[in-house]
Design a protein around this motif. Structure first.
Motif, PDB file in Angstrom:
ATOM      1  N   ALA A  25       0.828  -1.209   0.000  1.00  0.00           N
ATOM      2  CA  ALA A  25       0.000   0.000   0.000  1.00  0.00           C
ATOM      3  C   ALA A  25       0.863   1.260   0.000  1.00  0.00           C
ATOM      4  CB  ALA A  25      -0.928  -0.009   1.215  1.00  0.00           C
ATOM      5  N   GLN A  26       1.979   1.229   0.719  1.00  0.00           N
ATOM      6  CA  GLN A  26       2.880   2.379   0.745  1.00  0.00           C
ATOM      7  C   GLN A  26       3.497   2.623  -0.631  1.00  0.00           C
ATOM      8  OE1 GLN A  26       5.274   0.751   4.021  1.00  0.00           O
ATOM      9  NE2 GLN A  26       4.810   2.599   5.197  1.00  0.00           N
ATOM     10  N   CYS A  27       3.913   1.557  -1.285  1.00  0.00           N
ATOM     11  CA  CYS A  27       4.499   1.692  -2.623  1.00  0.00           C
ATOM     12  C   CYS A  27       3.456   2.165  -3.630  1.00  0.00           C
ATOM     13  CB  CYS A  27       5.102   0.366  -3.073  1.00  0.00           C
ATOM     14  SG  CYS A  27       6.507  -0.197  -2.078  1.00  0.00           S
ATOM     15  N   SER A  28       2.239   1.666  -3.507  1.00  0.00           N
ATOM     16  CA  SER A  28       1.164   2.077  -4.406  1.00  0.00           C
ATOM     17  C   SER A  28       0.876   3.566  -4.258  1.00  0.00           C
ATOM     18  CB  SER A  28      -0.093   1.259  -4.116  1.00  0.00           C
ATOM     19  OG  SER A  28      -1.168   1.677  -4.931  1.00  0.00           O
ATOM     20  N   HIS A  29       0.847   4.041  -3.025  1.00  0.00           N
ATOM     21  CA  HIS A  29       0.605   5.468  -2.788  1.00  0.00           C
ATOM     22  C   HIS A  29       1.743   6.311  -3.354  1.00  0.00           C
ATOM     23  CE1 HIS A  29      -0.786   9.107  -0.836  1.00  0.00           C
ATOM     24  NE2 HIS A  29       0.384   9.239  -0.228  1.00  0.00           N
ATOM     25  N   ALA A  30       2.988   5.873  -3.140  1.00  0.00           N
ATOM     26  CA  ALA A  30       4.137   6.621  -3.651  1.00  0.00           C
ATOM     27  C   ALA A  30       4.146   6.646  -5.177  1.00  0.00           C
ATOM     28  CB  ALA A  30       5.433   6.003  -3.126  1.00  0.00           C
ATOM     29  N   THR A  32       1.531   6.431  -7.130  1.00  0.00           N
ATOM     30  CA  THR A  32       0.439   7.311  -7.560  1.00  0.00           C
ATOM     31  C   THR A  32       0.883   8.767  -7.543  1.00  0.00           C
ATOM     32  OG1 THR A  32      -1.198   5.752  -6.676  1.00  0.00           O
ATOM     33  CG2 THR A  32      -1.936   8.005  -7.102  1.00  0.00           C
ATOM     34  N   LEU A  33       1.572   9.171  -6.482  1.00  0.00           N
ATOM     35  CA  LEU A  33       2.072  10.545  -6.396  1.00  0.00           C
ATOM     36  C   LEU A  33       3.136  10.820  -7.458  1.00  0.00           C
ATOM     37  CD1 LEU A  33       2.403  11.008  -2.523  1.00  0.00           C
ATOM     38  CD2 LEU A  33       0.597  11.864  -4.023  1.00  0.00           C
ATOM     39  N   LEU A  72      -2.415   1.451 -12.363  1.00  0.00           N
ATOM     40  CA  LEU A  72      -1.359   2.293 -11.810  1.00  0.00           C
ATOM     41  C   LEU A  72      -0.045   2.111 -12.557  1.00  0.00           C
ATOM     42  CD1 LEU A  72      -0.526   4.283  -9.607  1.00  0.00           C
ATOM     43  CD2 LEU A  72      -0.092   2.333  -8.100  1.00  0.00           C
TER      44      LEU A  72
END
Length: 375
Positions: A25-30, A32-33, A72
């Motif tokens: 989830a952390q990698c996915s958020h990063a 996305t940004l 993504l």
């Protein structure tokens, strides 16, 4: 004695990296940004309004206007990947923080994946580095020198023009105090006027002052609107050439990196990627923490490249060998087979070559399955 600020900067430790990018989830958020810093935009119509369809690894972004769906990783170097994002981010971290470079074999051991997977990861990340730095020309005062990849081999022409070596250009821009700013390492077809002129038009800002040795082809930088200041070095040692101090230092560091980390590298095929990776890290040496963030963004914004694309680009340079180079290559493979070794390179010869038949016949007769060879 005070420590060097660049050499001893903290960077990002492994525990800190895992705390920030240790979960999917952390990698996915990063990611996305990195892809959409101002929010999602449809890649087809650029509309921001969208729905999120699915969840987890199957999450899709659907545009409200044109109904186009995208994931993504679609359109990035991670497109169609079967690896978790945590593996990708760990590979990016390891490659970005390795000052002396990291081989695909070392990456395989660190990630716990197969060698082909590690090799493809390595090549894709290197391609992002190459594309990013390749679009930024050097300006101001530029130190320029010629260099070669490859070592000594029996026979053949020695020195410049040797078929055993791959030529490349090393260029370092320096500031008003003489300190290095940016580095560019580029493969060239040869040290000829046309090759250097083409390189200068793509790599130098018009009006730059180029300082080089007396190699005649370097005068072609004037075709790109640059000012050329040649200096005949004769038999002087590098320490006696202050005008070339930084380009010589970079070449020395590059030699150490290649000799220490890469022991079976095909320079003619993949040398450009490894040169670009070295320059990429050097150009961002002032902020090791920011280097990781920059590389994540560059990987996210670089278009997808397949394994076939990488191979085709490499073979394009490999097939450009001269007749003499092909004869030497064939001789090396024959010698390897006579010693019971597997040939290093087996490719289809360029169509239309007058010497294709004899070498092609050699391939058909000499290359046999490994299982049928005597041990």
């Amino acid at each position: 004695m005070s420590s060097h600020q660049i050499q001893f900067q903290p960077g990002m430790s492994i525990p800190e990296f895992l705390s920030r990018f240790g979960a999917e989830a952390q990698c996915s958020h990063a990611l996305t940004l990195a892809r959409w810093p101002d929010g999602f935009r449809c890649p087809r119509c650029a509309v921001a309004e969208h729905y999120v369809v699915g969840h987890g690894a199957r999450k899709l972004f659907q545009c409200q206007a044109c109904r186009h769906q995208t994931s993504l990783t679609a359109g990035t170097l991670m497109e169609h990947t079967k690896l978790p994002l945590t593996t990708w981010f760990l590979a990016i971290y390891l490659i970005s923080q390795a000052k002396t470079g990291l081989s695909a074999l070392a990456l395989k051991r660190q990630l716990g994946v197969s060698y082909p997977t590690a090799w493809l990861l390595h090549q894709r990340i290197n391609s992002a580095m190459a594309q990013q730095d390749g679009s930024h020309p050097l300006g101001g005062v530029v130190q320029l020198d010629d260099a070669y990849l490859g070592g000594e081999r029996s026979g053949g022409k020695p020195g410049r023009g040797s078929e055993n070596k791959v030529p490349f250009v090393a260029a370092v821009s320096v500031d008003a105090k003489g300190y290095p700013k940016f580095l560019k390492l580029s493969l060239v077809s040869a040290f000829s006027n046309q090759a250097i002129a083409n390189w200068a038009k793509a790599s130098l800002v018009p009006g730059s002052l180029v300082v080089s040795d007396g190699l005649a082809c370097f005068a072609a930088v004037v075709d790109a609107g640059c000012v050329h200041h040649p200096k005949v070095v004769g038999g002087l040692k590098p320490r006696d050439l202050p005008d070339f101090m930084w380009v010589n230092t970079m070449l020395g560091n590059l030699k150490t990196t290649l000799a220490g980390a890469f022991h079976a590298l095909s320079y003619r095929k993949y040398g450009g990627h490894y040169l670009a990776a070295f320059a990429y890290r050097f150009n961002r040496r002032f902020d090791l923490r920011g280097l990781l963030a920059n590389l994540i963004v560059d990987v996210a914004r670089t278009k997808a490249i397949t394994k076939r694309d990488i191979r085709n680009q490499a073979e394009a340079g490999f097939k450009s060998r001269t007749r003499k180079q092909w004869k030497r290559w064939a001789g090396d493979q024959t010698k390897a087979l006579s010693l019971g070794r597997t040939p290093r390179e087996l490719v289809t010869l360029p169509a239309g070559a007058a010497w294709r038949a004899p070498v092609g016949q050699w391939l058909a007769n000499a290359v046999v399955p490994c299982s049928s060879r005597s041990k």
